[in-house]
Design an enzyme around this catalytic site. Structure first.
Site, PDB file in Angstrom:
ATOM      1  N   GLY A  41       8.066 -16.479  -4.773  1.00 38.81           N
ATOM      2  CA  GLY A  41       8.400 -16.941  -3.428  1.00 38.81           C
ATOM      3  C   GLY A  41       9.217 -18.213  -3.460  1.00 38.81           C
ATOM      4  O   GLY A  41      10.284 -18.313  -2.840  1.00 38.81           O
ATOM      5  N   ASN A 182      13.307  -3.974  -9.774  1.00 46.22           N
ATOM      6  CA  ASN A 182      14.059  -3.840 -11.011  1.00 46.22           C
ATOM      7  C   ASN A 182      13.816  -2.442 -11.576  1.00 46.22           C
ATOM      8  O   ASN A 182      13.096  -1.635 -10.970  1.00 46.22           O
ATOM      9  CB  ASN A 182      13.709  -4.954 -12.010  1.00 46.22           C
ATOM     10  CG  ASN A 182      12.264  -4.927 -12.462  1.00 46.22           C
ATOM     11  OD1 ASN A 182      11.589  -3.894 -12.434  1.00 46.22           O
ATOM     12  ND2 ASN A 182      11.754  -6.074 -12.897  1.00 46.22           N
ATOM     13  N   THR A 212      17.882  -3.449  -9.505  1.00 51.70           N
ATOM     14  CA  THR A 212      18.553  -4.364 -10.426  1.00 51.70           C
ATOM     15  C   THR A 212      18.427  -3.816 -11.845  1.00 51.70           C
ATOM     16  O   THR A 212      17.365  -3.344 -12.252  1.00 51.70           O
ATOM     17  CB  THR A 212      17.984  -5.783 -10.338  1.00 51.70           C
ATOM     18  OG1 THR A 212      16.567  -5.752 -10.602  1.00 51.70           O
ATOM     19  CG2 THR A 212      18.201  -6.363  -8.944  1.00 51.70           C
ATOM     20  N   GLY A 214      19.432  -5.512 -14.817  1.00 53.23           N
ATOM     21  CA  GLY A 214      19.582  -6.530 -15.844  1.00 53.23           C
ATOM     22  C   GLY A 214      21.040  -6.794 -16.152  1.00 53.23           C
ATOM     23  O   GLY A 214      21.869  -6.936 -15.246  1.00 53.23           O
ATOM     24  N   ASP A 245      14.986 -13.241  -9.037  1.00 51.21           N
ATOM     25  CA  ASP A 245      14.784 -14.000  -7.795  1.00 51.21           C
ATOM     26  C   ASP A 245      16.077 -14.667  -7.345  1.00 51.21           C
ATOM     27  O   ASP A 245      16.356 -14.754  -6.145  1.00 51.21           O
ATOM     28  CB  ASP A 245      13.687 -15.046  -7.993  1.00 51.21           C
ATOM     29  CG  ASP A 245      12.342 -14.418  -8.282  1.00 51.21           C
ATOM     30  OD1 ASP A 245      12.067 -13.331  -7.740  1.00 51.21           O
ATOM     31  OD2 ASP A 245      11.564 -15.009  -9.054  1.00 51.21           O
ATOM     32  N   SER A 284      17.297 -23.265 -13.109  1.00 55.57           N
ATOM     33  CA  SER A 284      18.527 -22.595 -13.542  1.00 55.57           C
ATOM     34  C   SER A 284      19.391 -22.103 -12.383  1.00 55.57           C
ATOM     35  O   SER A 284      20.512 -21.637 -12.602  1.00 55.57           O
ATOM     36  CB  SER A 284      18.164 -21.395 -14.427  1.00 55.57           C
ATOM     37  OG  SER A 284      17.596 -20.357 -13.653  1.00 55.57           O
TER      38      SER A 284
END
Length: 297
Positions: A41, A182, A212, A214, A245, A284
């Site tokens: 979250g 994913n 997703t 990767g 995320d 990041s």
């Protein structure tokens, strides 16, 4: 400015870097250890805020030192924490092992997140004011369903990341507009190992799906449309923690700004590509000018 509300978890990530992750019963020596604010979250809230949205966070932290740091990190990233409550006991933690290939394995201890099992006074009002509601599954499912249903009542787009993967109740699916699993989560939800087949199966449950993939990129499918595959930028991954995320936060901002789907997916992929080149989850995540620059590079 686009307003995104996130209902979800806040965790302190306890991250160990190793050459190779230990197998069952094995002990290995790590080379680094860091405590980094995270939680799906919180990560999505920070990603959306750095991508240019006004963001409000609904959740809970403990009355410990981790809780103070988690709240400070959100606020420093521009996230409104008026709906992030402090409860007795420890904050949530995630114990993460990252290997030299950037892959990770994670054990989550819910802590304060386990108390977020309902909407508190004021939560529905802030959800109603949003352009989109971001949801994950690191808080009790009862609250996730309540948030999604509140969003549906007020015509707010709901984006759900089904992680950690688990059976999804019909009432949650009925209130979800966009589902973003994913590859592994898509398999768990459908039993289909091929991403296109999994996405097609999920369309029986929700109107739009992004799987997703990767380093490969992402797959988008909506009812009545052909599949859309968006490749990811080629980069050298340092740490994939929080990349999903980052993608979801940026994608939600792009869609709320009414970017075309292809452009929104490419923009979100650029954000995720930047994040995997850096250590940590929230630490990041790129800011909007970095994402724009990556897209034009």
């Amino acid at each position: 400015m686009t307003h995104i509300v996130v209902l979800g978890s806040t965790n302190m990530d306890l991250v160990t870097y190793v050459t190779k992750a230990p197998q069952r019963g094995e002990t290995v020596t790590g080379r680094e250890f860091h405590t980094i604010p995270g939680g799906k979250g919180s990560n999505q809230a920070i990603a959306a805020a750095r991508a240019g949205a006004t963001v409000s966070m609904i959740g809970a932290v403990g009355n410990d030192a981790f809780g103070v740091r988690l709240r400070d990190t959100l606020e420093h990233s521009g996230v409104d924490t008026d709906f992030l409550r402090t409860v007795e006991g420890p904050s949530g933690t995630a114990h993460i092992v990252v290997d030299d290939e950037g892959a990770n394995s994670i054990v989550v201890i819910p802590g304060a997140n386990g108390t977020v099992d309902h909407l508190s006074p004021g939560d529905e009002g802030v959800i109603a004011s949003a352009d989109a509601l971001l949801l994950q599954l690191e808080i009790p499912l009862r609250a996730v369903v309540a948030g999604a249903e509140a969003a549906r009542r007020h015509g707010v787009r709901t984006v759900l990341t089904p992680s950690p993967a688990q059976p999804l109740p019909p009432e949650l699916l009925a209130a979800t507009e966009l589902l973003v699993p994913n590859e592994d989560e898509a398999v768990t939800l459908t039993g289909r190992t091929d991403p296109r087949e999994a996405a097609a199966a999920l369309l029986d449950l929700v109107p739009e799906v992004v799987v997703t993939l990767g380093a490969t990129g992402s797959l988008y499918l909506a009812r009545g449309t052909e599949p859309l595959v968006i490749p990811a930028p080629r980069v050298t991954a340092v740490d994939s923690t929080g990349a999903g995320d980052t993608f979801v936060g940026a994608l939600t901002v792009a869609l709320a700004e009414e970017k075309p789907v292809r452009e929104a997916l490419s923009w979100a992929s650029a954000a995720a590509a930047i994040s995997v080149q850096r250590a940590g989850a929230s630490a990041s995540m790129p800011y909007r000018p970095e994402i724009d620059a990556q897209c034009t590079a």
